[in-house]
Design an enzyme around this catalytic site. Structure first.
Site, PDB file in Angstrom:
ATOM      1  N   GLU A  17       0.041  -1.092   0.465  1.00 27.83           N
ATOM      2  CA  GLU A  17       0.117  -0.047   0.373  1.00 27.83           C
ATOM      3  C   GLU A  17       0.802   1.128  -0.481  1.00 27.83           C
ATOM      4  O   GLU A  17       0.268   1.911   0.026  1.00 27.83           O
ATOM      5  CB  GLU A  17      -0.680  -0.263   0.935  1.00 27.83           C
ATOM      6  CG  GLU A  17      -2.380  -1.195   0.777  1.00 27.83           C
ATOM      7  CD  GLU A  17      -1.489  -2.334   1.492  1.00 27.83           C
ATOM      8  OE1 GLU A  17      -0.519  -2.658   1.777  1.00 27.83           O
ATOM      9  OE2 GLU A  17      -2.628  -3.036   0.794  1.00 27.83           O
ATOM     10  N   MET A  40      24.018   8.544   0.606  1.00 27.33           N
ATOM     11  CA  MET A  40      24.275   9.436   1.866  1.00 27.33           C
ATOM     12  C   MET A  40      24.984   9.693   3.278  1.00 27.33           C
ATOM     13  O   MET A  40      25.206  10.382   3.293  1.00 27.33           O
ATOM     14  CB  MET A  40      23.131  10.430   0.953  1.00 27.33           C
ATOM     15  CG  MET A  40      23.135  12.054   1.591  1.00 27.33           C
ATOM     16  SD  MET A  40      24.315  13.056   0.885  1.00 27.33           S
ATOM     17  CE  MET A  40      23.392  13.231  -0.792  1.00 27.33           C
ATOM     18  N   PHE A  95     -11.145  -7.771  14.575  1.00 30.83           N
ATOM     19  CA  PHE A  95      -9.404  -7.549  13.221  1.00 30.83           C
ATOM     20  C   PHE A  95      -9.582  -6.408  12.367  1.00 30.83           C
ATOM     21  O   PHE A  95     -10.303  -6.062  11.670  1.00 30.83           O
ATOM     22  CB  PHE A  95     -10.376  -9.115  12.316  1.00 30.83           C
ATOM     23  CG  PHE A  95      -9.165  -9.413  11.646  1.00 30.83           C
ATOM     24  CD1 PHE A  95      -8.005 -10.129  12.268  1.00 30.83           C
ATOM     25  CD2 PHE A  95      -9.461  -9.031  10.118  1.00 30.83           C
ATOM     26  CE1 PHE A  95      -6.923 -10.274  10.908  1.00 30.83           C
ATOM     27  CE2 PHE A  95      -8.975 -10.178   9.706  1.00 30.83           C
ATOM     28  CZ  PHE A  95      -7.707 -10.587  10.073  1.00 30.83           C
ATOM     29  N   GLN A  96      -8.437  -6.598  11.888  1.00 28.80           N
ATOM     30  CA  GLN A  96      -7.831  -4.982  11.215  1.00 28.80           C
ATOM     31  C   GLN A  96      -8.173  -4.269  11.424  1.00 28.80           C
ATOM     32  O   GLN A  96      -8.274  -2.889  10.597  1.00 28.80           O
ATOM     33  CB  GLN A  96      -7.976  -5.225   9.439  1.00 28.80           C
ATOM     34  CG  GLN A  96      -6.983  -6.971   9.451  1.00 28.80           C
ATOM     35  CD  GLN A  96      -6.963  -7.491   7.748  1.00 28.80           C
ATOM     36  OE1 GLN A  96      -8.071  -6.873   7.048  1.00 28.80           O
ATOM     37  NE2 GLN A  96      -5.345  -7.611   7.382  1.00 28.80           N
ATOM     38  N   LYS A 107     -17.165  -1.000   7.428  1.00 29.35           N
ATOM     39  CA  LYS A 107     -17.516  -1.420   6.037  1.00 29.35           C
ATOM     40  C   LYS A 107     -19.612  -1.631   5.775  1.00 29.35           C
ATOM     41  O   LYS A 107     -19.640  -1.551   4.556  1.00 29.35           O
ATOM     42  CB  LYS A 107     -17.226  -3.187   6.164  1.00 29.35           C
ATOM     43  CG  LYS A 107     -17.858  -4.371   5.612  1.00 29.35           C
ATOM     44  CD  LYS A 107     -17.076  -5.381   5.633  1.00 29.35           C
ATOM     45  CE  LYS A 107     -17.156  -6.298   4.908  1.00 29.35           C
ATOM     46  NZ  LYS A 107     -16.140  -7.345   4.842  1.00 29.35           N
TER      47      LYS A 107
END
Lengths: 202, 598
Positions: B74, B501, B136-137, B186
């Site tokens: 993501e 760097m 959950f999640q 949802k």
């Protein structure tokens, strides 16, 4: 130095967090923060007192305005205003020692709002220094303070000035910054009022 | 599933060619409203990754003419949306599920926030009934992204989807742009509501109340510009955001003022213009910083005096008055005290200012421009690109040759580190939106996904990724995305076997203690081949142009692994917190040119 801001914000979940988070991010300590309803439905009024560098006022106000839920910000600064705080102070006192505390409360124009066999509760309203004065005198007197609850500073500007946002909602194109400045210089606070506000310590 | 059928009929009405967004009061599910609203906002591509809490939305996607690019992580989605927005000027859209999907977006959101990129991120969220139960999640993504977004929203009802999304687009675009996150539960996706795109239009955006420039300030600014002997324009990202190219150019040309650019300002003013100085700041050329330090008037156009630009504030341009033109009032006096602040959209501010400025009488070159020109000569001999070909391959050569081969016309998307600075120094950008780079946050792993977004935004343009071996590996999984989408994307990995760097800082400031900076990488050519992507390796300068030519003539993605000098550094360098004139210069006899290297 202490800065005082009045912010009108949308009365929605999470708005307080957004405002508080801004100060956290700027690493500025909030000294006091009071929130309550304003004169307009759905708009809450916050008074925020914070300790920041003298030049920080502009950036704080500008950053507050960047929050979508903030409708109006007023950096009170030195502008003529009335500031008040409410405190409830619970003091240990028996029926024998009460009268002494009653007298002190009288002098500070505070009220006794609860009596119990072992304690009493004082309600006092005023500027911070007045409340601190009462606390100091109670301590000096040997009265044992059991609890203190303070609301923090609430501020309202004096005179004609009202919330710019609300004005704008009612009458478009109301006052400009210049108008406000002129208005402020016209009404410097009178000495008697200042004396009343600062209480009896001075 | 009556609602779904209606949704389908909606798509047959509007699917296909140019269509107007649905305006009637159609009853749709929250998921359908989501896509219908995006369609109405002009979105034709989103970058995302499905998952449990966003599945209702994915289920409805097929009914709408919106392209979905499946990312591999993501973070890639948020960088792609970012790259898409930077290349096109439109709002980029990323979509992810709840919990880990949402948290993976965060780096990309912060990247967009610090560089003021308009972006809308949509995340699924657990059902409103179980919010706050550690379902959950479930993660508090609006809490997490609160300080990283311009604004964010939690949507718990289908009715709110359209108005909130439309508001989100407006907030992302308006004023100083930025990322906005919309978290949709949802049940809000599964529920249904009347959809009316027009009725969901947000109230007009409230301009920042401190956003006004008094005409007195404009007059004062004009006065300062007219009387300045040694003025410098500081060109920032705001020029691109406001599309004030012509106005800045007019100001520079009319008043004969040299223009120094910030990293994100590169391309806003043509690099080939005689008045262009190049990049300022930590890795800016010596004459640019010299000009700023000697200046008596800095005219800041849409830039924020970042610490990488100013070095030590106490010694920054000590003799210069500062005019700060800026859209965000909170930037005024934040780092550098402005003598005159012109607050507002840059284009409008300049259009108000220009009528006060008559062309300078001295038509030829001023003493100031001659002074700057004179300071260049001594520096040019140290320039690595002017050194004879010793058989060594320097990253600077690669950038210079890439610039020549592409005629300076490609969109170059860089990662973060040494190669980023070399690109900024040696690839001369004449056009805006042709350099896409993470300036404020300095996000390694940005280049490849952002370039995918840029290529999708501008399919007709040549797009190059320029990344180091470290940053490239952070998001190399997106090679799969490029292959799956069959993007004509060219990828240059500048490979020096170090986190370059970091190594450079260790060399200069930590007594060459190369702790954790040497880096072993896979064979990037084979890695490309494993993805079905063609790749070649380049070890010598003579191989650079042929490899670039092969990549350009190849249809589809192409990887070039440039094996460059291991311990080269970006010069000049101003150590963090030092004054702009205290720079570390490239040694006359470069350290890297030693016998051991042969």
């Amino acid at each position: 130095m202490l800065h005082t801001f009045v912010a009108l914000v949308e009365d929605k979940p999470g708005v307080l967090t957004r405002v508080a988070s801004l100060f956290r991010r700027l690493n500025i300590n909030i000294v006091s923060l009071t929130v309550g309803h304003s004169e307009r439905l759905g708009v809450s009024r916050m008074t925020i007192v914070c300790d920041a560098s003298p030049t920080a006022g502009h950036r704080i106000a500008a950053s507050l305005y960047k929050l979508e839920n903030v409708l109006q910000v007023d950096d009170i600064g030195q502008l003529s205003h009335v500031a008040r705080e409410l405190a409830l102070i619970k003091v240990a006192a028996t029926p024998q020692t009460r009268s002494q505390v009653f007298e002190l409360a009288e002098v500070f124009r505070a009220r006794i709002v609860d009596l119990a066999p072992e304690s009493l509760m004082i309600e006092i309203t005023g500027v911070e220094s007045k409340i601190e004065g009462l606390i100091q005198v109670l301590n000096e007197n040997g009265d044992r303070i059991l609890e203190i609850s303070r609301t923090g500073r609430m501020v309202m500007r004096r005179g004609q000035h009202t919330s710019k946002v609300l004005e704008a909602m009612r009458v478009p194109g109301m006052e400009t910054a210049e108008d406000l400045k002129a208005e402020e210089s016209a009404e410097a606070p009178s000495d008697e009022l200042m004396a009343e506000e600062t209480g009896l310590r001075e | 599933m009556g609602t779904a059928k209606k949704g389908h009929s909606h798509s047959t009405q509007t699917g296909g060619a140019a269509k107007a967004p649905a305006t009637g009061g159609t009853r749709l599910t929250g998921a359908e409203i989501l896509w219908a609203t995006l369609e109405g906002e002009g979105v034709d591509v989103v970058f995302g990754y499905p998952g449990g809490a966003i599945l209702p939305a994915y289920d409805a996607l097929r009914k709408f003419p919106i392209r979905h690019v499946l990312v591999r992580h993501e973070q890639g989605a948020s960088h792609m949306a970012d790259g898409y927005a930077r290349a096109s000027g439109k709002v980029g859209v990323a979509i992810a599920t709840s919990g880990p999907g949402a948290t993976n977006l965060v780096t990309g959101i912060a990247t967009a926030m610090l560089d003021s990129v308009p972006m809308v991120c949509i995340t699924g969220q657990v059902s409103s009934k179980v919010l706050g139960t550690d379902a959950f999640q479930e993660v508090d993504i609006t809490g997490i992204t609160l300080p990283l977004t311009k604004h964010n929203y939690l949507v718990t009802r289908a009715e709110e989807v359209a108005p909130v999304l439309r508001q989100a687009f407006m907030v992302a675009r308006s004023g100083r742009p930025g990322p906005v996150l919309v978290d949709i539960t949802k049940d809000a996706q599964q529920g249904s509501a009347e959809f009316n795109f027009v009725a969901a239009e947000p109230k007009p955006h409230r301009p920042h109340p401190m956003l006004k420039t008094e005409s007195a300030a404009t007059v004062q600014a004009a006065e300062l510009i007219r009387s300045a002997k040694k003025p410098v324009i500081l060109a920032g990202h705001g020029i691109i955001q406001s599309a004030a190219y012509a106005q800045v150019r007019t100001l520079a040309e009319r008043m004969k003022i040299p223009v120094a650019s910030t990293l994100l300002g590169l391309g806003a003013f043509p690099a080939s213009h005689p008045l262009s100085l190049g990049m300022m700041g930590m890795h800016g050329e010596a004459w640019v910083n010299h000009a700023i330090q000697q200046s008596d008037l800095l005219i800041a156009c849409g830039m924020r005096f970042d610490d990488r630009v100013t070095g030590s504030l106490a010694t920054y341009a000590p003799n210069a008055k500062k005019i700060h033109m800026e859209v965000d009032p909170a930037e005024i006096n934040k780092n550098v005290k402005a003598d005159v602040a012109l607050i507002g959209d840059l284009k409008e501010v300049l259009e108000a200012l220009l009528p006060h400025l008559a062309p300078r009488a001295d038509n030829g070159e001023s003493a100031w421009l001659r002074e700057i020109e004179a300071s260049k000569g001594e520096v040019a001999v140290r320039d690595i690109k002017n050194l004879p070909d010793s058989g060594h391959l320097y990253a600077a050569h690669v950038m210079h040759d890439l610039w020549r081969a592409t005629d300076g016309k490609a969109i170059v998307v860089t990662d973060v580190g040494q190669h980023q600075m070399w690109e900024a120094q040696y690839y001369k950008h004449d056009e805006p939106r042709t350099l896409i780079t993470s300036g404020g946050l300095g996000t390694m792993g940005f280049a490849l996904p952002a370039a995918i977004g840029a290529k999708i935004a501008c399919p007709e343009k040549e797009v190059w990724v320029v990344a180091g071996d470290g940053g490239f590996q952070m998001t190399a999984a997106e090679l799969s995305t490029a292959a799956q989408e069959d993007l004509d994307l060219k990828i240059a990995v500048v490979n020096n076997g170090y986190l370059g760097m970091v190594r450079q800082w260790q060399e200069f400031f930590y007594e060459k203690n190369y702790e954790a900076s040497p880096l072993r990488s896979p064979d990037f050519v084979k890695l490309a081949e494993a993805h079905g992507i063609r790749g070649v390796a380049v070890h010598k300068r003579s191989e650079v142009l042929p490899a670039v030519a092969e990549a350009r003539s190849h249809k589809g993605p192409f990887v070039i692994n440039f094996q460059v000098e291991k311990e080269d550094s970006v010069y000049p360098m101003i150590p963090a917190g030092s004054a702009l004139h205290e720079m570390i210069r490239r040694p006359n006899n470069p350290l890297v040119e030693t016998a051991q290297d042969k």
